[in-house]
Each structure stands twice: as C-alpha cells, then as structure tokens.
Design a protein around this motif. Structure first.
Motif, mmCIF file in Angstrom:
data_model
loop_
_atom_site.group_PDB
_atom_site.id
_atom_site.type_symbol
_atom_site.label_atom_id
_atom_site.label_comp_id
_atom_site.label_asym_id
_atom_site.label_seq_id
_atom_site.Cartn_x
_atom_site.Cartn_y
_atom_site.Cartn_z
ATOM 1 N N THR A 235 12.036 75.361 44.031
ATOM 2 C CA THR A 235 11.249 74.917 44.658
ATOM 3 C C THR A 235 11.716 73.532 43.979
ATOM 4 O OG1 THR A 235 9.448 76.056 45.827
ATOM 5 C CG2 THR A 235 9.016 73.543 45.381
ATOM 6 N N PHE A 236 11.574 74.007 42.760
ATOM 7 C CA PHE A 236 11.998 72.440 41.465
ATOM 8 C C PHE A 236 13.441 71.925 41.236
ATOM 9 C CE2 PHE A 236 13.551 70.622 37.987
ATOM 10 C CZ PHE A 236 12.002 69.503 37.301
ATOM 11 N N PHE A 237 14.190 72.585 42.113
ATOM 12 C CA PHE A 237 15.665 72.002 42.106
ATOM 13 C C PHE A 237 16.089 71.449 43.039
ATOM 14 C CE2 PHE A 237 15.805 73.895 37.412
ATOM 15 C CZ PHE A 237 16.459 73.730 37.440
ATOM 16 N N LEU A 238 15.849 72.416 43.679
ATOM 17 C CA LEU A 238 15.822 72.410 45.647
ATOM 18 C C LEU A 238 15.101 70.588 45.872
ATOM 19 C CD1 LEU A 238 16.288 75.585 47.376
ATOM 20 C CD2 LEU A 238 17.395 73.634 46.761
ATOM 21 N N VAL B 136 11.174 64.306 39.218
ATOM 22 C CA VAL B 136 10.813 65.496 37.800
ATOM 23 C C VAL B 136 9.458 66.051 37.846
ATOM 24 C CG1 VAL B 136 10.748 66.501 35.727
ATOM 25 C CG2 VAL B 136 12.824 65.793 36.394
ATOM 26 N N LYS B 137 8.428 64.763 37.343
ATOM 27 C CA LYS B 137 7.617 65.034 37.340
ATOM 28 C C LYS B 137 7.214 65.507 38.638
ATOM 29 C CE LYS B 137 6.722 61.120 34.273
ATOM 30 N NZ LYS B 137 6.020 59.721 34.252
ATOM 31 N N VAL B 138 7.456 64.310 39.846
ATOM 32 C CA VAL B 138 7.138 65.092 41.712
ATOM 33 C C VAL B 138 7.293 66.665 42.116
ATOM 34 C CG1 VAL B 138 7.756 64.676 43.567
ATOM 35 C CG2 VAL B 138 7.174 62.341 42.141
ATOM 36 N N ASN B 139 9.225 67.294 41.471
ATOM 37 C CA ASN B 139 9.118 68.226 41.790
ATOM 38 C C ASN B 139 8.176 69.286 41.062
ATOM 39 O OD1 ASN B 139 11.141 67.127 42.986
ATOM 40 N ND2 ASN B 139 13.084 67.630 41.810
ATOM 41 N N LEU B 140 7.644 69.136 39.485
ATOM 42 C CA LEU B 140 7.067 69.608 38.922
ATOM 43 C C LEU B 140 5.832 70.089 39.572
ATOM 44 C CD1 LEU B 140 7.161 70.986 36.533
ATOM 45 C CD2 LEU B 140 5.772 69.438 35.104
ATOM 46 N N PHE B 141 5.296 68.972 39.412
ATOM 47 C CA PHE B 141 3.913 69.478 40.805
ATOM 48 C C PHE B 141 3.732 69.832 41.803
ATOM 49 C CE2 PHE B 141 1.514 67.414 44.298
ATOM 50 C CZ PHE B 141 0.185 67.746 43.467
ATOM 51 N N ALA B 142 4.886 69.402 42.830
ATOM 52 C CA ALA B 142 4.936 70.871 43.732
ATOM 53 C C ALA B 142 5.275 72.266 43.186
ATOM 54 C CB ALA B 142 6.131 69.961 44.990
ATOM 55 N N ALA B 143 6.061 72.591 42.509
ATOM 56 C CA ALA B 143 6.374 73.405 41.522
ATOM 57 C C ALA B 143 5.264 75.013 41.517
ATOM 58 C CB ALA B 143 8.103 73.559 41.034
ATOM 59 N N LEU B 144 4.212 73.886 40.928
ATOM 60 C CA LEU B 144 3.266 74.537 39.977
ATOM 61 C C LEU B 144 2.768 74.189 41.061
ATOM 62 C CD1 LEU B 144 3.051 72.245 37.086
ATOM 63 C CD2 LEU B 144 3.576 74.466 36.927
ATOM 64 N N ILE C 85 0.651 70.618 52.827
ATOM 65 C CA ILE C 85 0.102 69.966 52.354
ATOM 66 C C ILE C 85 0.287 69.287 50.957
ATOM 67 C CG2 ILE C 85 -2.759 69.725 51.423
ATOM 68 C CD1 ILE C 85 -3.096 72.098 53.511
ATOM 69 N N VAL C 86 0.625 70.423 49.678
ATOM 70 C CA VAL C 86 0.875 69.845 48.675
ATOM 71 C C VAL C 86 2.408 69.322 48.283
ATOM 72 C CG1 VAL C 86 2.109 71.109 47.010
ATOM 73 C CG2 VAL C 86 0.276 72.388 47.554
ATOM 74 N N ASN C 87 2.955 69.802 49.350
ATOM 75 C CA ASN C 87 4.383 68.581 50.029
ATOM 76 C C ASN C 87 4.311 67.072 50.186
ATOM 77 O OD1 ASN C 87 7.751 68.522 50.119
ATOM 78 N ND2 ASN C 87 7.526 67.905 51.968
ATOM 79 N N THR C 88 2.961 67.403 51.449
ATOM 80 C CA THR C 88 2.856 65.959 51.740
ATOM 81 C C THR C 88 2.363 64.888 50.196
ATOM 82 O OG1 THR C 88 2.287 67.004 54.002
ATOM 83 C CG2 THR C 88 1.419 64.597 53.668
ATOM 84 N N ILE C 89 1.450 65.026 49.170
ATOM 85 C CA ILE C 89 0.727 65.013 48.672
ATOM 86 C C ILE C 89 2.001 64.934 47.792
ATOM 87 C CG2 ILE C 89 -0.734 65.324 46.463
ATOM 88 C CD1 ILE C 89 -2.155 67.114 47.926
ATOM 89 N N ALA C 90 3.184 65.860 46.806
ATOM 90 C CA ALA C 90 4.265 65.291 46.451
ATOM 91 C C ALA C 90 4.947 63.642 46.701
ATOM 92 C CB ALA C 90 5.016 66.207 46.066
ATOM 93 N N GLU C 91 5.200 64.486 48.400
ATOM 94 C CA GLU C 91 6.219 63.311 48.904
ATOM 95 C C GLU C 91 5.695 61.862 49.528
ATOM 96 O OE1 GLU C 91 9.288 63.492 48.258
ATOM 97 O OE2 GLU C 91 9.407 65.275 47.804
#
Length: 330
Positions: free
Chosen positions: A211-214, A182-190, A251-257
């Motif tokens: 994005t958050f749910f997927l 949830v934290k990672v998805n929330l970061f990516a979604a925001l 970039i955002v997805n790489t930071i998150a994942e």
C-alpha cells in the motif's frame, strides 16, 4: 547560401515529436537497468534532507553520513527481509487459495482470484528481491555522493549557472512533494495494517508495504493494493467481511487523499488529470513497474524541459492545467 532558408514552424514541431519518440524508444531499450537506477536516485534525493537535518543539528558531515547510512541500511534490510519471507510464504500458499463455496458470489470471487494467481509471476520473487538489493546498495552509494556531486557541479558550471539553479529548484520541489507523499502513504499504510491485524489477515505487513509504495501511483495504486487483502478477507469471513473491509479502506483512503494530502500540497502539481493518467501507462511501458512509481516526477521533468524552448512550449501548456480553466464555461 543556406542562411536565408527559413524552416516552417510546423516542420520544427514534427522534428521535435520525432526526437521525443526516438528518446522514449531509447529509454525503452535500457529500461531493465534504468528503472532501478532512477528509483535509487529518487530514494537518495528523499533521504538527503535527513542528512542535512543532522548536519544542522550539530553533527559533523562524516557523522551525519554514518548515521544516515546506518539508519537506511537497517530500515532497508528489515523491508527486504519482510518482502522475502512474506513473498515466499505467499507463493507457497497461493495454489491452495479458494473462497468457501457457501459464500455469496464465491464462484465469481474464485474466478477473479484464480485469474490473478494464474498470472502471478511465481519465479519473479527472486527477481523482486534481487532488484530491491540492487536499489538498496545503489541508494547507499548515491547518498554518500550527493553532497560531493553538488560541489562538483558548482565548480564546473558555477554557482550562478541558470541550468544548475533550475535543477536544484526542481529537486527541492520533488523533495517537498515526495516528503508529503511519504507522510500520506505512511498514514494510509499504517491504517490498512491496523485493519488487516484487526481482521487477522495473513501477510498484513506485506500488504501494508504494498500500500505504501503503490500509493505513489495516482488513482490506480490504492485500488490495486486493496484487491489481495479484500479477496483474503472474502475467503475467511465471506462477502460481508469483504464489504466491511472495503468500506474501511475507502474511509482511510478518503482521509489520506481528500483531507491530508490537499492541505499539505495546496494547489498541487498543476498537471492535467488526463496527462497524469496517460503518463502512468506511458512510463509503465517504457520502464516497467518502476515507471508507474516514477510517472509523476518524470512527467514533471519533461514538462519543465519543454517549457524552456519556444518550439516545445505549446506541448508543455497542453500537459498542464490552470485553475482559470474551471471558469471557462461559467
């Protein structure tokens, strides 16, 4: 007379496989109602730690329940309202969507967009919102029942029951994993919502929620969530804008994942990459869209169950990975 008859080991394995296939077929038959129920169960499991946290902060059980239910009701109501209005506006805008012919590769992009639009279930908006409402109320009732359910199970099975302790331990593992997710998805979604707003892309909140749910779908979720806003950016700013927003997504997805998620989870779930990928399609076929969201936890349940029995432990071993496997060819 029959006590001396020994069943061959290979026959046991065949019987196990047949039973698994029959079980999956049964789940497929009730998928339309089972999927939303499972999603509500997982939501309630995720929200339950907040209730316990309130209780530890000195609030009584009843007050903690009220605060949790009101908070979830407000958040759920806001999300359902955003989904309803955004999806309604998007459905009305889809027929006129097109990419300017002066843009590079516009014909190819329009073909992709029109293919997606032609296969978009226009009548599914009501079903999506209806399912969301069902999940919303089912989650509320489950949140209220979870503490009582644990007490009932302990009374019926005993606090020292191995099966009950294993189930509680598995739920704790799920909670820890999903809270991190949830934290990672929330970061990516925001991050994505910020990009959408900066580019002035319509339905920014809808794409953020998507994005958050997927994000719970490994490998494929973020790619699917990125397609609509990339096409929308292409239509508004041309191919240069689409390329730029794609780079920002990466970039955002790489930071998150690749940075946040591994640091939070450590070694991870110890599941074979191939099993993770295949499980998406297996559970998606069985449960529909909810199966994609719940593929990993449901697969973990299957693995834990298979590990308990000698006849099925070999299947569990095939479905898991080990860090030592990386050194096999060295």
């Amino acid at each position: 007379m029959f006590e001396d008859i020994k069943i061959p080991g290979y026959l046991n394995k065949i019987v196990v496989l047949v039973l698994v296939i029959l079980a999956l077929a049964g789940l497929k038959l009730v998928s339309s109602i089972l999927g939303p129920i499972l999603i509500a169960m997982f939501f309630s499991i995720l929200i339950y730690p907040f209730l316990k946290w309130l209780n530890r902060r000195g609030f009584s059980y009843n007050v903690s329940i009220i605060i949790t239910l009101v908070g979830f009701a407000v958040l759920g109501g806001v999300i359902i309202e955003i989904l309803y209005f955004s999806l309604s506006q998007m459905v009305s805008a889809l027929p006129s969507f097109s990419i300017n012919s002066s843009s590079a590769l516009s014909s190819e992009a329009n073909y992709v967009a029109q293919t997606i639009i032609s296969h978009f279930p226009m009548g599914a908006v009501t079903d999506i919102v209806g399912t969301a409402v069902f999940v919303f109320f089912a989650t509320i009732f489950m949140i209220y029942e979870i503490p009582n359910l644990k007490v009932r199970l302990e009374k019926g099975l005993g606090k020292d029951n191995n099966n009950l302790n294993e189930m509680i331990g598995l739920i704790d593992t799920f909670i820890k994993y999903f809270l991190i997710r949830v934290k990672v998805n929330l970061f990516a979604a925001l991050g994505f919502i910020g990009i959408f707003l900066a580019f002035d892309i319509n339905f920014a909140l809808l794409w953020g929620i998507l994005t958050f749910f997927l994000g719970f779908i490994p490998y494929l979720g973020i790619m699917i969530a990125a397609i609509p806003p990339i096409l929308a950016t292409w239509a508004k700013y041309g191919i240069q804008g689409a390329i730029l927003i794609t780079i920002l997504f990466i970039i955002v997805n790489t930071i998150a994942e690749s940075i946040i998620f591994p640091r939070q989870t450590g070694k991870g779930l110890q599941m074979s990459i191939y099993v993770v990928f295949v499980s998406l399609f297996v559970w998606g076929w069985i449960l529909g869209p909810s199966g994609f969201l719940l593929a990993i936890p449901l697969t973990i349940i299957v693995i834990k169950y298979l590990e308990k029995y000698d006849e099925t432990r070999w299947l569990a071993i095939l479905m898991t990975s080990d860090d030592d496997e990386n050194n096999v060819n060295e």
